[in-house]
Design a protein around this motif. Structure first.
Motif, PDB file in Angstrom:
ATOM      1  N   TYR A 135       0.943  -0.863  -0.533  1.00 57.70           N
ATOM      2  CA  TYR A 135       0.126  -0.102   0.295  1.00 57.70           C
ATOM      3  C   TYR A 135       0.671   1.591  -0.376  1.00 57.70           C
ATOM      4  O   TYR A 135       0.362   2.234  -0.833  1.00 57.70           O
ATOM      5  CB  TYR A 135      -0.323   0.195   1.367  1.00 57.70           C
ATOM      6  CG  TYR A 135      -1.470   1.472   1.419  1.00 57.70           C
ATOM      7  CD1 TYR A 135      -2.560   1.452   0.915  1.00 57.70           C
ATOM      8  CD2 TYR A 135      -1.127   2.016   2.399  1.00 57.70           C
ATOM      9  CE1 TYR A 135      -3.295   2.510   0.709  1.00 57.70           C
ATOM     10  CE2 TYR A 135      -1.982   3.704   2.716  1.00 57.70           C
ATOM     11  CZ  TYR A 135      -3.026   3.637   1.666  1.00 57.70           C
ATOM     12  OH  TYR A 135      -3.906   5.097   2.150  1.00 57.70           O
ATOM     13  N   ILE A 139       1.116   4.273  -2.709  1.00 56.90           N
ATOM     14  CA  ILE A 139       0.580   5.273  -2.926  1.00 56.90           C
ATOM     15  C   ILE A 139       1.785   6.079  -2.897  1.00 56.90           C
ATOM     16  O   ILE A 139       1.279   7.551  -3.732  1.00 56.90           O
ATOM     17  CB  ILE A 139      -0.042   5.298  -1.516  1.00 56.90           C
ATOM     18  CG1 ILE A 139      -1.364   4.669  -0.882  1.00 56.90           C
ATOM     19  CG2 ILE A 139      -0.496   6.588  -0.757  1.00 56.90           C
ATOM     20  CD1 ILE A 139      -2.479   4.391  -1.964  1.00 56.90           C
ATOM     21  N   LYS A 140       2.550   5.597  -2.794  1.00 60.40           N
ATOM     22  CA  LYS A 140       4.137   7.148  -3.100  1.00 60.40           C
ATOM     23  C   LYS A 140       3.957   7.127  -4.210  1.00 60.40           C
ATOM     24  O   LYS A 140       4.161   8.390  -5.201  1.00 60.40           O
ATOM     25  CB  LYS A 140       5.196   6.349  -2.841  1.00 60.40           C
ATOM     26  CG  LYS A 140       6.581   6.542  -2.641  1.00 60.40           C
ATOM     27  CD  LYS A 140       7.554   6.478  -2.264  1.00 60.40           C
ATOM     28  CE  LYS A 140       9.012   7.224  -2.656  1.00 60.40           C
ATOM     29  NZ  LYS A 140      10.130   6.483  -2.044  1.00 60.40           N
ATOM     30  N   ASP A 141       3.428   6.264  -5.360  1.00 62.36           N
ATOM     31  CA  ASP A 141       3.939   6.313  -6.740  1.00 62.36           C
ATOM     32  C   ASP A 141       2.396   6.617  -6.972  1.00 62.36           C
ATOM     33  O   ASP A 141       2.306   7.865  -8.254  1.00 62.36           O
ATOM     34  CB  ASP A 141       3.739   4.993  -7.349  1.00 62.36           C
ATOM     35  CG  ASP A 141       5.643   4.676  -7.108  1.00 62.36           C
ATOM     36  OD1 ASP A 141       6.047   5.554  -6.647  1.00 62.36           O
ATOM     37  OD2 ASP A 141       5.464   2.887  -6.947  1.00 62.36           O
ATOM     38  N   HIS A 142       1.541   6.603  -6.674  1.00 68.61           N
ATOM     39  CA  HIS A 142      -0.208   7.390  -6.928  1.00 68.61           C
ATOM     40  C   HIS A 142      -0.878   7.200  -5.887  1.00 68.61           C
ATOM     41  O   HIS A 142      -1.778   6.667  -5.749  1.00 68.61           O
ATOM     42  CB  HIS A 142      -1.005   5.634  -7.493  1.00 68.61           C
ATOM     43  CG  HIS A 142       0.406   5.154  -8.920  1.00 68.61           C
ATOM     44  ND1 HIS A 142       0.565   5.559  -9.955  1.00 68.61           N
ATOM     45  CD2 HIS A 142       0.561   3.937  -8.729  1.00 68.61           C
ATOM     46  CE1 HIS A 142       0.817   4.958 -11.207  1.00 68.61           C
ATOM     47  NE2 HIS A 142       1.800   3.673  -9.663  1.00 68.61           N
ATOM     48  N   PRO A 143      -1.102   8.315  -5.594  1.00 65.22           N
ATOM     49  CA  PRO A 143      -1.112   9.704  -4.486  1.00 65.22           C
ATOM     50  C   PRO A 143      -2.878   9.203  -4.910  1.00 65.22           C
ATOM     51  O   PRO A 143      -3.524   9.274  -3.784  1.00 65.22           O
ATOM     52  CB  PRO A 143      -1.040  10.438  -4.385  1.00 65.22           C
ATOM     53  CG  PRO A 143      -0.272  10.593  -5.567  1.00 65.22           C
ATOM     54  CD  PRO A 143       0.075   9.473  -6.025  1.00 65.22           C
ATOM     55  N   LYS A 144      -3.352   9.319  -5.897  1.00 67.57           N
ATOM     56  CA  LYS A 144      -4.779   9.813  -6.384  1.00 67.57           C
ATOM     57  C   LYS A 144      -5.777   8.884  -5.774  1.00 67.57           C
ATOM     58  O   LYS A 144      -6.568   8.402  -5.259  1.00 67.57           O
ATOM     59  CB  LYS A 144      -4.984  10.441  -7.334  1.00 67.57           C
ATOM     60  CG  LYS A 144      -4.865  11.746  -7.209  1.00 67.57           C
ATOM     61  CD  LYS A 144      -5.021  12.294  -8.678  1.00 67.57           C
ATOM     62  CE  LYS A 144      -4.697  13.702  -8.728  1.00 67.57           C
ATOM     63  NZ  LYS A 144      -5.427  14.132 -10.681  1.00 67.57           N
ATOM     64  N   ASP A 145      -5.211   7.403  -5.788  1.00 72.73           N
ATOM     65  CA  ASP A 145      -5.283   6.440  -5.225  1.00 72.73           C
ATOM     66  C   ASP A 145      -5.579   5.440  -4.648  1.00 72.73           C
ATOM     67  O   ASP A 145      -6.420   5.184  -3.517  1.00 72.73           O
ATOM     68  CB  ASP A 145      -4.398   4.658  -5.303  1.00 72.73           C
ATOM     69  CG  ASP A 145      -4.454   5.002  -7.822  1.00 72.73           C
ATOM     70  OD1 ASP A 145      -5.586   5.444  -7.980  1.00 72.73           O
ATOM     71  OD2 ASP A 145      -3.692   4.113  -7.554  1.00 72.73           O
ATOM     72  N   ALA A 146      -5.240   6.608  -2.866  1.00 69.94           N
ATOM     73  CA  ALA A 146      -5.104   6.320  -1.779  1.00 69.94           C
ATOM     74  C   ALA A 146      -7.154   6.398  -1.080  1.00 69.94           C
ATOM     75  O   ALA A 146      -7.365   5.566  -0.625  1.00 69.94           O
ATOM     76  CB  ALA A 146      -4.891   7.704  -0.667  1.00 69.94           C
TER      77      ALA A 146
END
Length: 171
Positions: A135, A139-146
Motif C-alpha cells: 500500500y 500510494i507513493k507512486d499513485h497518491p490519488k489511489d489512496a
C-alpha cells in the motif's frame, strides 16, 4: 476618466484609466461580462442525489436496455427530470450525463485497482485491500489511489459496481 503616465519597456506610456473601474476593483466588486451573466453555477452533487441518479439510470438497464456504447439520451433526460422533481434543483441532462461519466471513470479506476498484484476484494467492507508495505509503495507512486485502497468505497460506488456490471461500465 483620468490620464496616467506609466513607464513601459519602450519609455513613458500614457493610458486612459476609468476611475470608477479602479474604485470597483478596490472595493472587491467584480465586473461580470454580459455573456457570463446567464451562466448557471456548477452543480453540487450530494451523496443522496448521486445515489438517486445511479439507481434511476439502472432501471432501463434492468429492463434490458443496452448501454455498451453509453446511455441513451432519452434515459438521461428522464433521470434529469426525475432528479429535478426529487431534489427541487434545476438539473439539466448534460449535468446528469457528466456525472455518469465521472462515475464510469471511478468504476474503471476501481476495476484497475482490483486487478493489482496482491490486491484482495473484501466483500463485507466493500474495499480493496493491500498489505501495508505494498500500500505504501503504491500510494507513493499513485497518491490519488489512496481514496480507493484499504478503506470502504462509498455507497454510491457500491451501487454502481453491484448493479451496473457489464455493458454500462465497459467492463
Amino acid at each position: 476618466m483620468a490620464e496616467v503616465n506609466m513607464v513601459g519597456g519602450n519609455g513613458p506610456v500614457a493610458a486612459v484609466v476609468d476611475a470608477a473601474a479602479i474604485d470597483a476593483a478596490a472595493v472587491g466588486a467584480a465586473h461580470v461580462p454580459p455573456a457570463a451573466q446567464g451562466a448557471r453555477p456548477p452543480m453540487r452533487w450530494t451523496p443522496t442525489n448521486s445515489g438517486f441518479v445511479l439507481r434511476r439510470i439502472y432501471e432501463p438497464i434492468g429492463k434490458g436496455s443496452r448501454t455498451d456504447k453509453g446511455f441513451k439520451e432519452v434515459h438521461v433526460n428522464q433521470v434529469a427530470k426525475h432528479l429535478k422533481e426529487f431534489s427541487g434543483d434545476d438539473v439539466t441532462a448534460t449535468q446528469v450525463y457528466n456525472h455518469l461519466r465521472k462515475w464510469r471513470q471511478r468504476w474503471g479506476k476501481v476495476c484497475k485497482l482490483k486487478d493489482l498484484s496482491g490486491a484482495l476484494w473484501d466483500e463485507d467492507r466493500c474495499s480493496i485491500l493491500l498489505e501495508h508495505e505494498h500500500y505504501l509503495g503504491h500510494i507513493k507512486d499513485h497518491p490519488k489511489d489512496a481514496e480507493f485502497l484499504n478503506r470502504p468505497i462509498g455507497c454510491s460506488l457500491i451501487c454502481w459496481t453491484t448493479r451496473l456490471k457489464g455493458g454500462a461500465t465497459s467492463r
